[in-house]
Scaffold this active site. Sequence first.
Site, PDB file in Angstrom:
ATOM      1  N   ARG A   1       0.848  -1.196   0.000  1.00  0.00           N
ATOM      2  CA  ARG A   1       0.000   0.000   0.000  1.00  0.00           C
ATOM      3  C   ARG A   1       0.878   1.238   0.000  1.00  0.00           C
ATOM      4  O   ARG A   1       1.730   1.389   0.861  1.00  0.00           O
ATOM      5  CB  ARG A   1      -0.865   0.041   1.265  1.00  0.00           C
ATOM      6  CG  ARG A   1      -2.107  -0.723   1.158  1.00  0.00           C
ATOM      7  CD  ARG A   1      -3.147  -0.362   2.173  1.00  0.00           C
ATOM      8  NE  ARG A   1      -2.711   0.209   3.439  1.00  0.00           N
ATOM      9  CZ  ARG A   1      -3.553   0.589   4.389  1.00  0.00           C
ATOM     10  NH1 ARG A   1      -4.857   0.466   4.185  1.00  0.00           N
ATOM     11  NH2 ARG A   1      -3.120   1.085   5.514  1.00  0.00           N
TER      12      ARG A   1
ATOM     13  N   ASP B   1       4.433  -6.323   9.385  1.00  0.00           N
ATOM     14  CA  ASP B   1       5.509  -6.000  10.332  1.00  0.00           C
ATOM     15  C   ASP B   1       5.458  -6.912  11.555  1.00  0.00           C
ATOM     16  O   ASP B   1       6.505  -7.322  12.067  1.00  0.00           O
ATOM     17  CB  ASP B   1       5.394  -4.534  10.785  1.00  0.00           C
ATOM     18  CG  ASP B   1       5.918  -3.573   9.726  1.00  0.00           C
ATOM     19  OD1 ASP B   1       6.669  -4.024   8.838  1.00  0.00           O
ATOM     20  OD2 ASP B   1       5.579  -2.383   9.798  1.00  0.00           O
TER      21      ASP B   1
HETATM   22  C1  PRP Z   1      -1.376  -4.706   4.279  1.00  0.00           C
HETATM   23  C2  PRP Z   1      -2.181  -5.971   4.394  1.00  0.00           C
HETATM   24  C3  PRP Z   1      -3.004  -5.934   3.145  1.00  0.00           C
HETATM   25  C4  PRP Z   1      -3.248  -4.470   2.940  1.00  0.00           C
HETATM   26  C5  PRP Z   1      -4.644  -4.167   3.392  1.00  0.00           C
HETATM   27  O1  PRP Z   1      -0.297  -4.881   3.449  1.00  0.00           O
HETATM   28  O2  PRP Z   1      -1.415  -7.133   4.518  1.00  0.00           O
HETATM   29  O3  PRP Z   1      -2.343  -6.487   2.016  1.00  0.00           O
HETATM   30  O4  PRP Z   1      -2.307  -3.771   3.766  1.00  0.00           O
HETATM   31  O5  PRP Z   1      -4.963  -2.863   3.140  1.00  0.00           O
HETATM   32  P1  PRP Z   1      -6.054  -2.426   2.077  1.00  0.00           P
HETATM   33  O6  PRP Z   1      -7.255  -3.278   2.287  1.00  0.00           O
HETATM   34  O7  PRP Z   1      -6.312  -0.993   2.436  1.00  0.00           O
HETATM   35  O8  PRP Z   1      -5.467  -2.557   0.711  1.00  0.00           O
HETATM   36  P2  PRP Z   1       0.837  -3.765   3.240  1.00  0.00           P
HETATM   37  O9  PRP Z   1       0.483  -2.873   2.092  1.00  0.00           O
HETATM   38  O10 PRP Z   1       1.105  -3.072   4.535  1.00  0.00           O
HETATM   39  O11 PRP Z   1       2.075  -4.596   2.746  1.00  0.00           O
HETATM   40  P3  PRP Z   1       2.929  -5.696   3.525  1.00  0.00           P
HETATM   41  O12 PRP Z   1       2.009  -6.883   3.761  1.00  0.00           O
HETATM   42  O13 PRP Z   1       4.020  -5.997   2.579  1.00  0.00           O
HETATM   43  O14 PRP Z   1       3.395  -5.102   4.815  1.00  0.00           O
HETATM   44  N1  URA Z   2      -2.658  -3.166   6.791  1.00  0.00           N
HETATM   45  C1  URA Z   2      -2.385  -3.684   8.004  1.00  0.00           C
HETATM   46  O1  URA Z   2      -1.446  -4.465   8.152  1.00  0.00           O
HETATM   47  N2  URA Z   2      -3.152  -3.325   9.034  1.00  0.00           N
HETATM   48  C2  URA Z   2      -4.180  -2.459   8.916  1.00  0.00           C
HETATM   49  O2  URA Z   2      -4.867  -2.164   9.913  1.00  0.00           O
HETATM   50  C3  URA Z   2      -4.453  -1.931   7.642  1.00  0.00           C
HETATM   51  C4  URA Z   2      -3.672  -2.306   6.590  1.00  0.00           C
END
Ligand code: PRP
Ligand code: URA
Length: 209
Positions: A104, A203
């Site tokens: 994101r 994370d």
């Molecule tokens: C997080 C989570 C989802 C997304 C959800 O990933 O694992 O994929 O955010 O958010 P949304 O519904 O608003 O799209 P992130 O983008 O933080 O990436 P990561 O898993 O690599 O940390």
């Molecule tokens: N991604 C996450 O990991 N947590 C949230 O709450 C939203 C997006």
Amino acid sequence: MSTVTITNHPLIQHKLSILRDKNTSSKDFRTLIAEISMLECYEATRDLPLQEIEIETPICKCKAHNIEGKKLAIVPILRAGLGMVDGVLELIPSARVGHIGLYRDPETFKPVEYYCKLPTDISERDVIVLDPMLATGGSAIDAITLIKKRNPRSIKFMGIIGSPEGIKALQEAHPDVDIYCAAEDDHLNDHAYIVPGLGDAGDRIFGTK
Ligand code: PRP
Ligand code: URA
């Protein structure tokens, strides 16, 4: 319109409370994500078709059931979806695993694609997309749009925590995709994080914060 199943079984709710706790270690967090995913998978596969077979117990022959030769694929959204893979494979060891990489953008909250590798025979498979967090819904929507280009037989979404906004957005974008989550939380905050949620799932799984 798709169905939304909140699998609020007591075992799931108990594990989810520990998962949400900010003092839970990454090691325990990973274990809990896997366990909750396995329990949710039980619910998400409730409609798998059975076929009648004949077996022989030590006592006699009898009719029994096994799962029809149904082909499944699971597709975790990187990174956090990876934490759900082992729990699902415990129950469905023959499932193929595809991967979609999305992150994101911290300013716009829109997903950015960086990786996509799906099973070559995905058009013959039923797909379960895995991502613990359904926040704005953008990542799940884009991942499913990518998968649909390869014409799978069906798609389900399995998350752990969904926001009302994300569930609605996913239902509107993909009304044919049934949704399974362990909880529907209250709302999104100004950073598009789920409240109360569990923080940043990626994370916390990988200990990167
Ligand atoms: C997080 C989570 C989802 C997304 C959800 O990933 O694992 O994929 O955010 O958010 P949304 O519904 O608003 O799209 P992130 O983008 O933080 O990436 P990561 O898993 O690599 O940390
Ligand atoms: N991604 C996450 O990991 N947590 C949230 O709450 C939203 C997006």
